[in-house]
Motif scaffolding. Structure first.
Motif, PDB file in Angstrom:
ATOM      1  N   SER A 239       0.855  -1.185   0.000  1.00  0.00           N
ATOM      2  CA  SER A 239       0.000   0.000   0.000  1.00  0.00           C
ATOM      3  C   SER A 239       0.890   1.234   0.000  1.00  0.00           C
ATOM      4  O   SER A 239       2.117   1.127   0.041  1.00  0.00           O
ATOM      5  CB  SER A 239      -0.921  -0.001   1.225  1.00  0.00           C
ATOM      6  OG  SER A 239      -0.162   0.153   2.406  1.00  0.00           O
ATOM      7  N   THR A 240       0.274   2.382  -0.027  1.00  0.00           N
ATOM      8  CA  THR A 240       1.048   3.625  -0.049  1.00  0.00           C
ATOM      9  C   THR A 240       1.804   3.848   1.259  1.00  0.00           C
ATOM     10  O   THR A 240       2.839   4.502   1.270  1.00  0.00           O
ATOM     11  CB  THR A 240       0.133   4.828  -0.327  1.00  0.00           C
ATOM     12  OG1 THR A 240      -0.889   4.859   0.677  1.00  0.00           O
ATOM     13  CG2 THR A 240      -0.490   4.724  -1.702  1.00  0.00           C
ATOM     14  N   GLU A 241       1.309   3.300   2.368  1.00  0.00           N
ATOM     15  CA  GLU A 241       1.972   3.465   3.668  1.00  0.00           C
ATOM     16  C   GLU A 241       3.106   2.466   3.883  1.00  0.00           C
ATOM     17  O   GLU A 241       4.055   2.745   4.591  1.00  0.00           O
ATOM     18  CB  GLU A 241       0.968   3.294   4.818  1.00  0.00           C
ATOM     19  CG  GLU A 241      -0.111   4.339   4.857  1.00  0.00           C
ATOM     20  CD  GLU A 241      -1.305   3.933   4.019  1.00  0.00           C
ATOM     21  OE1 GLU A 241      -1.558   2.722   3.870  1.00  0.00           O
ATOM     22  OE2 GLU A 241      -1.980   4.832   3.504  1.00  0.00           O
ATOM     23  N   GLY A 242       2.959   1.278   3.327  1.00  0.00           N
ATOM     24  CA  GLY A 242       3.952   0.241   3.553  1.00  0.00           C
ATOM     25  C   GLY A 242       3.446  -1.090   3.047  1.00  0.00           C
ATOM     26  O   GLY A 242       2.688  -1.148   2.087  1.00  0.00           O
ATOM     27  N   MET A 243       3.853  -2.140   3.706  1.00  0.00           N
ATOM     28  CA  MET A 243       3.416  -3.460   3.279  1.00  0.00           C
ATOM     29  C   MET A 243       3.084  -4.326   4.479  1.00  0.00           C
ATOM     30  O   MET A 243       3.658  -4.179   5.549  1.00  0.00           O
ATOM     31  CB  MET A 243       4.453  -4.122   2.393  1.00  0.00           C
ATOM     32  CG  MET A 243       5.737  -4.518   3.049  1.00  0.00           C
ATOM     33  SD  MET A 243       6.881  -5.144   1.813  1.00  0.00           S
ATOM     34  CE  MET A 243       7.369  -6.668   2.554  1.00  0.00           C
ATOM     35  N   ASP A 244       2.114  -5.200   4.263  1.00  0.00           N
ATOM     36  CA  ASP A 244       1.758  -6.220   5.241  1.00  0.00           C
ATOM     37  C   ASP A 244       2.344  -7.534   4.753  1.00  0.00           C
ATOM     38  O   ASP A 244       2.082  -7.944   3.628  1.00  0.00           O
ATOM     39  CB  ASP A 244       0.242  -6.374   5.364  1.00  0.00           C
ATOM     40  CG  ASP A 244      -0.419  -5.192   6.025  1.00  0.00           C
ATOM     41  OD1 ASP A 244       0.237  -4.527   6.838  1.00  0.00           O
ATOM     42  OD2 ASP A 244      -1.590  -4.930   5.726  1.00  0.00           O
ATOM     43  N   ILE A 245       3.124  -8.164   5.614  1.00  0.00           N
ATOM     44  CA  ILE A 245       3.657  -9.486   5.314  1.00  0.00           C
ATOM     45  C   ILE A 245       2.824 -10.468   6.131  1.00  0.00           C
ATOM     46  O   ILE A 245       2.874 -10.452   7.364  1.00  0.00           O
ATOM     47  CB  ILE A 245       5.140  -9.596   5.700  1.00  0.00           C
ATOM     48  CG1 ILE A 245       5.962  -8.531   4.979  1.00  0.00           C
ATOM     49  CG2 ILE A 245       5.665 -10.993   5.419  1.00  0.00           C
ATOM     50  CD1 ILE A 245       7.381  -8.395   5.498  1.00  0.00           C
ATOM     51  N   VAL A 246       2.032 -11.269   5.454  1.00  0.00           N
ATOM     52  CA  VAL A 246       1.215 -12.269   6.138  1.00  0.00           C
ATOM     53  C   VAL A 246       1.796 -13.630   5.764  1.00  0.00           C
ATOM     54  O   VAL A 246       1.784 -14.026   4.603  1.00  0.00           O
ATOM     55  CB  VAL A 246      -0.270 -12.160   5.733  1.00  0.00           C
ATOM     56  CG1 VAL A 246      -1.091 -13.209   6.452  1.00  0.00           C
ATOM     57  CG2 VAL A 246      -0.789 -10.763   6.022  1.00  0.00           C
TER      58      VAL A 246
END
Length: 162
Positions: A76-83
């Motif tokens: 996303s524009t804010e960062g990333m989610d690592i799931v």
């Protein structure tokens, strides 16, 4: 997979899902080890039971752990989610210097280069959890392409560069 619409200027998330083929191979491997162990009960009962007791629960658990929705990257524009296997780790672009390809014990992975300020705050996580430092080859894209995409998103949306 959703991307940025240049005409409207709207920014959306990019979701990179786990590769179903790679996960299927892991399930097949665990299933074969379970069957082999069960077969070995007749030949060598002690080793057969040890293998069956070890691999059968892992095989059943792997259906939950490696389900397609349990492993993905959301950019996303804010960062990333690592799931990864159902565990979520949020990472802001400003906490990352970049991404690179590397090898961990012969396994090719994407390394995450963190800023010094972030490392000083989060040292305890990296001692106990290598998932915070490396991205394994579980995703539907080749590692080279995935690394380029991560670096592009980081350079585009990093607030420190603005």
């Amino acid at each position: 997979m959703t991307v940025i619409d240049p005409k409207l200027g709207q920014q959306s998330d990019l979701i990179i899902k786990a590769s179903v083929v790679k996960i299927a191979w892991l399930l097949v491997l665990l299933g074969l080890l379970t069957l082999f162990s069960a077969f070995c009960i007749q030949l060598q009962p002690v080793w057969g039971w040890i293998g069956t007791i070890l691999f059968a629960p892992l095989f059943v658990l792997s259906f939950y752990v490696y389900r397609p929705s349990a492993t993905y990257l959301r950019l996303s524009t804010e960062g990333m989610d690592i799931v990864n296997m159902g565990r979520r780790f949020k990472l802001h672009w400003s906490d990352v210097e970049g991404f690179h390809l590397g090898n961990v014990k012969g396994d090719r992975q994407i390394g995450i280069l963190y800023t010094d300020a972030y490392l000083e705050q989060q040292t305890a996580h990296f001692i106990h959890d290598s998932d915070h430092a490396w991205l394994r080859d579980l995703y539907s894209l080749p590692l080279d392409s995935l690394c380029k995409i991560l670096n592009q998103w980081k350079s585009t949306y990093d607030q420190r560069q603005a």
